[in-house]
Design a protein around this motif. Sequence first.
Motif, PDB file in Angstrom:
ATOM      1  N   GLN A   1      -7.498  19.170  34.811  1.00  0.00           N
ATOM      2  CA  GLN A   1      -6.320  19.979  35.731  1.00  0.00           C
ATOM      3  C   GLN A   1      -5.074  19.439  34.888  1.00  0.00           C
ATOM      4  N   GLU A   2      -5.023  19.494  33.712  1.00  0.00           N
ATOM      5  CA  GLU A   2      -3.857  18.979  32.824  1.00  0.00           C
ATOM      6  C   GLU A   2      -2.612  20.267  32.878  1.00  0.00           C
ATOM      7  N   SER A   3      -2.949  21.205  33.301  1.00  0.00           N
ATOM      8  CA  SER A   3      -1.784  22.140  33.205  1.00  0.00           C
ATOM      9  C   SER A   3      -1.875  23.373  34.172  1.00  0.00           C
TER      10      SER A   3
ATOM     11  N   VAL B   1     -15.574  28.713  26.507  1.00  0.00           N
ATOM     12  CA  VAL B   1     -14.779  29.382  27.404  1.00  0.00           C
ATOM     13  C   VAL B   1     -13.410  28.913  26.821  1.00  0.00           C
ATOM     14  N   ASP B   2     -12.458  29.484  26.510  1.00  0.00           N
ATOM     15  CA  ASP B   2     -11.133  29.269  26.171  1.00  0.00           C
ATOM     16  C   ASP B   2     -10.989  28.265  24.732  1.00  0.00           C
ATOM     17  N   ARG B   3     -11.825  27.244  24.701  1.00  0.00           N
ATOM     18  CA  ARG B   3     -11.646  26.695  23.509  1.00  0.00           C
ATOM     19  C   ARG B   3     -12.863  26.434  22.705  1.00  0.00           C
ATOM     20  N   ARG B   4     -12.740  26.334  21.507  1.00  0.00           N
ATOM     21  CA  ARG B   4     -14.163  26.341  20.602  1.00  0.00           C
ATOM     22  C   ARG B   4     -14.472  25.042  20.280  1.00  0.00           C
TER      23      ARG B   4
ATOM     24  N   ASP C   1      -5.293  24.644  16.298  1.00  0.00           N
ATOM     25  CA  ASP C   1      -4.954  26.003  15.688  1.00  0.00           C
ATOM     26  C   ASP C   1      -3.782  26.556  15.793  1.00  0.00           C
ATOM     27  N   ARG C   2      -3.053  26.142  17.108  1.00  0.00           N
ATOM     28  CA  ARG C   2      -1.560  26.377  17.012  1.00  0.00           C
ATOM     29  C   ARG C   2      -0.724  25.820  16.277  1.00  0.00           C
ATOM     30  N   MET C   3      -1.082  24.519  15.830  1.00  0.00           N
ATOM     31  CA  MET C   3      -0.124  23.605  14.778  1.00  0.00           C
ATOM     32  C   MET C   3      -0.574  24.526  13.563  1.00  0.00           C
TER      33      MET C   3
ATOM     34  N   HIS D   1       3.099  23.440  22.476  1.00  0.00           N
ATOM     35  CA  HIS D   1       1.652  24.200  22.335  1.00  0.00           C
ATOM     36  C   HIS D   1       1.389  24.894  23.772  1.00  0.00           C
ATOM     37  N   ASN D   2       2.203  24.362  24.883  1.00  0.00           N
ATOM     38  CA  ASN D   2       1.972  25.119  26.209  1.00  0.00           C
ATOM     39  C   ASN D   2       3.256  25.003  26.808  1.00  0.00           C
ATOM     40  N   ASP D   3       3.169  25.642  28.265  1.00  0.00           N
ATOM     41  CA  ASP D   3       4.617  25.881  28.794  1.00  0.00           C
ATOM     42  C   ASP D   3       4.613  24.825  29.455  1.00  0.00           C
TER      43      ASP D   3
ATOM     44  N   ILE E   1       3.545  28.307  24.704  1.00  0.00           N
ATOM     45  CA  ILE E   1       2.582  29.337  24.799  1.00  0.00           C
ATOM     46  C   ILE E   1       1.770  29.163  26.052  1.00  0.00           C
ATOM     47  N   ASP E   2       1.414  30.140  26.717  1.00  0.00           N
ATOM     48  CA  ASP E   2       0.612  30.364  27.877  1.00  0.00           C
ATOM     49  C   ASP E   2       1.339  31.475  28.679  1.00  0.00           C
ATOM     50  N   GLY E   3       2.386  31.470  29.250  1.00  0.00           N
ATOM     51  CA  GLY E   3       2.784  32.539  30.138  1.00  0.00           C
ATOM     52  C   GLY E   3       2.655  32.347  31.653  1.00  0.00           C
TER      53      GLY E   3
HETATM   54  O1  AHR Z   1      -6.982  25.742  25.948  1.00  0.00           O
HETATM   55  C1  AHR Z   1      -5.894  26.395  26.350  1.00  0.00           C
HETATM   56  C2  AHR Z   1      -4.765  25.272  26.735  1.00  0.00           C
HETATM   57  O2  AHR Z   1      -5.179  24.252  27.956  1.00  0.00           O
HETATM   58  C3  AHR Z   1      -3.812  25.839  27.344  1.00  0.00           C
HETATM   59  O3  AHR Z   1      -2.742  26.410  26.423  1.00  0.00           O
HETATM   60  C4  AHR Z   1      -2.907  24.717  28.045  1.00  0.00           C
HETATM   61  O4  AHR Z   1      -1.867  24.957  28.965  1.00  0.00           O
HETATM   62  C5  AHR Z   1      -4.326  24.040  28.537  1.00  0.00           C
HETATM   63  O5  AHR Z   1      -4.242  22.935  29.089  1.00  0.00           O
END
Ligand code: AHR
Length: 344
Positions: A67-69, A144-147, A198-200, A249-251, A277-279
């Motif tokens: 639950q980091e973000s 899902v979402d990360r590789r 990857d964002r870097m 790298h994130n909001d 990044i995120d929105g």
């Molecule tokens: O993997 C996506 C990232 O993980 C989001 O950009 C970030 O907010 C989350 O913690």
Amino acid sequence: MKFKKLVAVLSSVLLMGTMFAGCAPSSTTTAPAASTEKAAPAAQEEAKPAEKPKNDKLVVGFAQIGQESGWRDAETWSILNTAEELGVDLKFSDAQQKQENQIKAIRTFIQQQVDVIGVAPVVETGWETVFKEAKDAGIPIILVDRRADVPEDLYAAFIGSDFILEGQNAAKEMAALLGNKGSIVELQGTVGASAATDRMKGFTDELGNYPDMKILASQTGDFTRAKGKEVMEAFLKAYPGQINGVYAHNDDMALGAIEAIKDAGLKPSVDIKVVSIDGVKGIFEAMAAGEANVTVECNPLLGPQFFQAAQDLKDGKTVEKWIKSDEGIFRQETAKEDLPNRKY
Ligand code: AHR
């Protein structure tokens, strides 16, 4: 399930330091521990592979990061809510940012003989062994979402964004804001996460096209608001009067950086440009208040695509290897109009 209610449940669970239970009526939750549900075979019985129970209902295990973000909460909400709507038997585990917990959860799902396992890998490496175990048990893995850095035959599909493109877009936006000239500090996500690596890379590569722009300093803020603030405070002390822009790298980290900039007596978005990044809604509120400049969207509402792919796999259909999300770029100028339409 209401998004705010989910966030409240998740927060109280984090405080308790346990796995949460009972979020969705059709869902079951699981702690990242070895299952004790399977009875041991009788001693004289011939050892046979356990037969998978015939079940028309889709049974899915999901190993979430934590639950980091705000983004992560929105993704969790999308998974739980879609499972509830579709009547999926969901076994959900929250790893509290630890890869070892995600691995334990995957092993539990294998023992429970789920149809499909979804995982948002907290870091990219270290998955090969457990993914092989799932493959040997005939259970497809959906990233899902990360590789994850594994051979392609160890997962059925990846559902998520192009993080390199997000980094490139962030750099283009920063260049436009700074008139192609200036010094930037970077707040990285979790070290070893594909979203951070990857964002870097995308940002740095794109910056190569702008000879008068440079990265002054780059450090992890672990995707959290608190660490984003802490690192930005350190940057402001180390480079007084030299920072023209912050790329987060994130909001959530950008929101932390905005607090640090204000505490230092500077105006975020004016004295120091803010691109992230995120929105999430929080950054739209900051943009509407004139405190952030741009957010590059990364869609967390992946539940519908995830369960569609899981059902297709259960039905023996092939699914696309990379199921991409549709995403936009949002700027301060339109934030007030955009805000009411934001879903997360
Ligand atoms: O993997 C996506 C990232 O993980 C989001 O950009 C970030 O907010 C989350 O913690």
